[in-house]
Scaffold this active site. Structure first.
Site, PDB file in Angstrom:
ATOM      1  N   HIS A 396       0.852  -1.192   0.000  1.00  0.00           N
ATOM      2  CA  HIS A 396       0.000   0.000   0.000  1.00  0.00           C
ATOM      3  C   HIS A 396       0.886   1.240   0.000  1.00  0.00           C
ATOM      4  O   HIS A 396       1.323   1.688   1.071  1.00  0.00           O
ATOM      5  CB  HIS A 396      -0.881   0.046   1.260  1.00  0.00           C
ATOM      6  CG  HIS A 396      -1.999  -0.950   1.255  1.00  0.00           C
ATOM      7  ND1 HIS A 396      -2.740  -1.218   2.389  1.00  0.00           N
ATOM      8  CD2 HIS A 396      -2.513  -1.711   0.262  1.00  0.00           C
ATOM      9  CE1 HIS A 396      -3.676  -2.123   2.088  1.00  0.00           C
ATOM     10  NE2 HIS A 396      -3.553  -2.443   0.805  1.00  0.00           N
ATOM     11  N   HIS A 476       6.982   1.647   5.609  1.00  0.00           N
ATOM     12  CA  HIS A 476       8.031   2.524   5.071  1.00  0.00           C
ATOM     13  C   HIS A 476       7.601   3.971   5.256  1.00  0.00           C
ATOM     14  O   HIS A 476       6.415   4.258   5.381  1.00  0.00           O
ATOM     15  CB  HIS A 476       8.302   2.206   3.598  1.00  0.00           C
ATOM     16  CG  HIS A 476       9.240   1.037   3.451  1.00  0.00           C
ATOM     17  ND1 HIS A 476      10.320   1.037   2.610  1.00  0.00           N
ATOM     18  CD2 HIS A 476       9.260  -0.158   4.101  1.00  0.00           C
ATOM     19  CE1 HIS A 476      10.961  -0.114   2.721  1.00  0.00           C
ATOM     20  NE2 HIS A 476      10.339  -0.854   3.613  1.00  0.00           N
ATOM     21  N   GLU A 477       8.600   4.859   5.288  1.00  0.00           N
ATOM     22  CA  GLU A 477       8.360   6.264   5.648  1.00  0.00           C
ATOM     23  C   GLU A 477       7.489   6.312   6.914  1.00  0.00           C
ATOM     24  O   GLU A 477       6.438   6.965   6.957  1.00  0.00           O
ATOM     25  CB  GLU A 477       7.692   7.054   4.510  1.00  0.00           C
ATOM     26  CG  GLU A 477       8.502   7.129   3.247  1.00  0.00           C
ATOM     27  CD  GLU A 477       8.385   5.851   2.405  1.00  0.00           C
ATOM     28  OE1 GLU A 477       7.280   5.310   2.331  1.00  0.00           O
ATOM     29  OE2 GLU A 477       9.399   5.388   1.862  1.00  0.00           O
ATOM     30  N   GLU A 495      10.856   0.955   8.024  1.00  0.00           N
ATOM     31  CA  GLU A 495      12.059   1.523   7.420  1.00  0.00           C
ATOM     32  C   GLU A 495      12.520   2.672   8.337  1.00  0.00           C
ATOM     33  O   GLU A 495      12.973   2.428   9.431  1.00  0.00           O
ATOM     34  CB  GLU A 495      11.706   1.984   6.004  1.00  0.00           C
ATOM     35  CG  GLU A 495      12.849   2.435   5.167  1.00  0.00           C
ATOM     36  CD  GLU A 495      12.329   3.202   3.960  1.00  0.00           C
ATOM     37  OE1 GLU A 495      11.383   3.996   4.118  1.00  0.00           O
ATOM     38  OE2 GLU A 495      12.849   3.015   2.850  1.00  0.00           O
ATOM     39  N   GLU A 501      17.612   0.901  -0.611  1.00  0.00           N
ATOM     40  CA  GLU A 501      17.063   1.420  -1.867  1.00  0.00           C
ATOM     41  C   GLU A 501      17.830   2.634  -2.381  1.00  0.00           C
ATOM     42  O   GLU A 501      17.943   2.833  -3.580  1.00  0.00           O
ATOM     43  CB  GLU A 501      15.585   1.753  -1.700  1.00  0.00           C
ATOM     44  CG  GLU A 501      15.313   2.884  -0.734  1.00  0.00           C
ATOM     45  CD  GLU A 501      13.823   3.054  -0.458  1.00  0.00           C
ATOM     46  OE1 GLU A 501      13.137   2.044  -0.352  1.00  0.00           O
ATOM     47  OE2 GLU A 501      13.383   4.207  -0.356  1.00  0.00           O
TER      48      GLU A 501
HETATM   49  C1  NOJ Z   1       9.562   4.041  -0.938  1.00  0.00           C
HETATM   50  C2  NOJ Z   1       9.820   2.746  -0.264  1.00  0.00           C
HETATM   51  O1  NOJ Z   1      10.814   2.859   0.710  1.00  0.00           O
HETATM   52  C3  NOJ Z   1      10.192   1.750  -1.325  1.00  0.00           C
HETATM   53  O2  NOJ Z   1      10.597   0.543  -0.734  1.00  0.00           O
HETATM   54  C4  NOJ Z   1       9.023   1.565  -2.243  1.00  0.00           C
HETATM   55  O3  NOJ Z   1       9.377   0.702  -3.274  1.00  0.00           O
HETATM   56  C5  NOJ Z   1       8.619   2.888  -2.853  1.00  0.00           C
HETATM   57  N1  NOJ Z   1       8.440   3.882  -1.837  1.00  0.00           N
HETATM   58  C6  NOJ Z   1       7.320   2.750  -3.607  1.00  0.00           C
HETATM   59  O4  NOJ Z   1       6.280   2.517  -2.717  1.00  0.00           O
END
Ligand code: NOJ
Length: 702
Positions: A396, A476-477, A495, A501
């Protein structure tokens, strides 16, 4: 989580001295907390082994309607108690955790009003919090300012990332005097953020410092719920003041009734390794509610249709000739992940709403969390995965469009639940400061900070709602971890820093990873996504232009990538690279397949922040040990001593180490494997290459 035993006694370890000063010591007497009210103002200070850690610092809250709980205060009562218990997390870095502290409760009064200060003094630091109970003469519990100070010294140096800046926690670390914390300093010395001028100068927590007197200290917070994130703003001469992220109208925290702040934590250690052993943050959180069953939450390992978008740049999230999340590719990944014993497969770019400019404005196309792209058949693929013994990991990406996500939460979770999906990676990419759109009480559009109370409450809603659907979240974020994973085991990982990444589409440099364990990782598990085996010549210029971008390198070595599975704890660990890249190194891939994600104990072998870290962990379900070592840009020659192993037992060692020519820049994919018998008396010499590392699997022989 089971409590093993509890001892709770009332004893007298708090003493009253001159100037109204009360002193409470830790159970081992090494940490000393002093508290006093002087001229109506409350102050605390902290010592360890009689050396000053935090000098006299002000405490207090200012509420709306001019209710100032920083002055005209009197001590109404003080009570003390001590506590010792052991508890066992469902999964984690240790099987049993000791929670031992002395507590002091100070009831302060201001005319007829009351505020409670709670202090817990542990052997490894101090925590305190504010409680303002419901009282008939308090008109509003909204907090205008928190006045907590941390009075350090100008000679203390900290590893820090800027707060009030556009990219949440995703920055490299500055290392400077605490007085230097500013966007200007950061732009000049670390990364240029000079164009991002909103907000004050402050640093995020966990905030780790090396004090001039030799101690290592981390300032952070625990149990951050229905409040706002604390940052640390420099006031000169080593003084830092808590600065809470405000709402768009300037209020720091909005509450309808009593205040119960998060814990402010000061973890103290004599060396960098001991800092990593502190369980204070988890100890300041609660067990899960007894009526909620979390037995369905299981740690595991997953692969993903992911690196080919963010790393190799051959596929897109959005509809195109190179769309990654297509039925054919996903089935191939499922086959591979299942054959190699993984638990899950993440698929990003499966849903509607993706387009090339998706990422940064927070105001673009809204994502759908139920409608799939045309070439992705969710019922078929989830069934196919289940038949192969693994599960899809859902995705999501909200783009920071909170209302759009909340409107769909129930539908989105129930869709995934219907298809047997147990994990969702969520995301909040919105690369503009103070840009989280909200429609306020008057129907006006306002913009909030990512780290303020609005987002903290949103993340809380998501985690509680996910639990209703028996779904675990990899966020994430995120908002920083403050130990909530103890109460909500389905908050399995997150994260919240520059992860792997960034090595795909830019670079973290070679030393960042030797700082993360002592900063970000002190808050909790990280979805760093290790395990990249093709470390150069891996990235295309664009999905349509299959020319290799020679400049793209992951600044690591294969041995270091293996080590990260031990160094960076996460109960949900990713093998981030592409299947073909793993097939090129079958034995090293075997290590990733074998390495556990749930541990019974850890031993810190050696460390220095920004230089190196070597850690050994014992598998929770066997007597096997795994060791990971990483170094910065400098080579390290090791004489590795196995004395942490049980005496009189024989083990088989599989060692993955850098070769004599390995180097993160020029020759990152060369390594050697050695297999031999060892015991606790063994000593082995080998090398960590510049930017390299090593990984060990140590199997008990019966
Ligand atoms: C940032 C996330 O850290 C990454 O893992 C993800 O692929 C992209 N956003 C897209 O959602």
């Amino acid at each position: 989580m089971k409590k093993i035993f509890i001892v709770f006694t009332l004893i007298l370890f708090t003493s009253c001295g001159m100037n109204n000063q009360v002193v409470t010591k830790s159970p081992d007497s090494s940490v000393e907390l002093s508290f006093k009210v002087n001229d109506g103002r409350p102050y605390y200070s902290i010592k360890k082994n009689n050396k000053i850690i935090v000098d006299e610092s002000l405490l207090g809250l200012m509420l709306k309607n001019n209710l100032d709980f920083t002055n005209d205060l009197e001590i109404k009562s003080i009570s003390s108690s001590s506590h010792s218990s052991k508890w066992s997390p469902t999964f984690g870095e240790e099987k049993n955790i000791l929670n031992e502290y002395n507590q002091m409760k100070v009831l302060l009064s201001k005319d007829s009003l009351e505020m409670l200060l709670l202090f817990k003094i542990f052997n490894d630091g101090v925590a305190f919090k504010y409680d303002v109970p419901n009282q008939k003469n308090i008109i509003s519990y909204n907090i205008i300012d928190e006045k907590t100070e941390f009075n350090l010294s100008s000679d203390d140096k900290a590893w820090w990332i800027p707060a009030f800046s556009y990219r949440r926690y995703e920055f490299l670390h500055a290392f400077s005097s605490v007085d230097s914390i500013s966007k200007k300093y950061f732009s000049k010395n670390v990364e240029d953020i000079s164009y991002d001028s909103l907000g004050i100068d402050a640093a995020h927590t966990p905030f780790t410092l090396k004090k001039k007197n030799g101690f290592y200290v981390t300032i952070h917070e625990a149990n951050l719920v229905n409040y706002s994130s604390m940052t640390l703003a420099p006031k000169g001469n080593g003084l830092l003041e808590a600065e809470l992220y405000p709402w768009s109208d300037g209020t720091k925290v909005k509450l309808n009734s009593n205040i119960s702040s998060p814990w402010r934590t000061i973890q103290i250690a004599e060396n960098s390794s001991d800092l990593l052993l502190s369980n204070m943050i988890l100890n300041l959180n609660d067990d899960p509610d007894e009526e909620i069953d979390f037995s369905w939450v299981k740690p595991g390992k997953y692969m993903g249709v992911w690196w080919e978008m963010i790393g190799t740049n051959e596929s897109t999230w959005w509809p195109s000739a190179n769309h990654g999340a297509n039925n054919k590719k996903v089935t191939e990944y499922i086959d591979f992940a299942s054959e190699h014993g993984f638990d899950g497969l993440l698929v990003e770019g499966w849903n509607e709403g993706w387009h090339p400019g998706w990422c940064c404005s927070g105001n673009g196309n809204p994502f759908s969390f139920t409608k799939t792209q045309r070439d992705f058949n969710l019922p078929y693929l989830s069934e196919y995965a289940l038949d192969k013994g693994i599960r899809l990991v859902g995705h999501h990406e909200t783009g920071g469009q909170i209302q759009n996500y909340e409107n769909q939460l129930d539908d989105a979770f129930s869709l995934y639940q219907k298809h047997g999906i147990k994990f969702i990676k969520t995301g909040y990419v919105n690369d503009v400061s103070k840009n989280i759109k909200r429609i306020d009480e008057n129907g006006e559009t306002v913009f909030e900070w990512h780290h303020g109370q609005y987002m903290i409450n949103h993340m809380q809603r998501v985690i509680e709602k996910a639990a209703e659907y028996e779904i675990s979240i990899i966020k994430h974020e995120p908002i920083k971890d403050t130990g909530l994973r103890r109460k909500y085991p389905n908050f399995i990982s997150r994260e919240g820093a520059k992860g792997q990444e960034f090595n795909g589409f830019s670079s973290n440099g070679v030393n960042h990873i030797t700082i993360l364990p002592f900063t970000r990782m002190l808050s909790g598990p990280m979805d760093y996504t290790p395990g990249i085996f093709k470390l150069n010549n891996f990235r295309y210029v664009s999905p349509d232009n299959r020319v290799i971008d020679k400049n793209a390198i992951v600044p690591s070595t294969i041995t270091k990538e293996l080590a990260l599975y031990v160094v960076l704890y996460s109960p949900m660990q990713m093998a981030a690279d592409l299947p073909n890249h793993y097939l090129a190194h079958p034995k090293a891939f075997e290590f990733i397949k074998n390495v556990p994600v749930d541990w019974s104990e850890r031993k810190l072998i050696d460390s220095e922040i920004g230089s190196h870290l070597i850690i050994a962990r014992r598998d929770k379900y066997s007597e096997n040990w795994y060791v990971g070592g990483i170094t910065n840009e400098n080579e390290k020659i090791l004489s590795f001593d196995f004395s942490f192993l049980d005496e009189n037992k024989n083990y088989k060692l599989n060692l993955f180490s850098d070769s004599s020519d390995t180097h993160w820049r020029d020759n990152p994919m060369e390594y050697q494997i050695s297999n031999q018998e060892i015991d606790s008396n063994s000593i082995l010499e080998f090398r960590m290459a510049p930017g390299g590392g090593f990984a060990m699997e140590i199997i008990l022989q019966h």
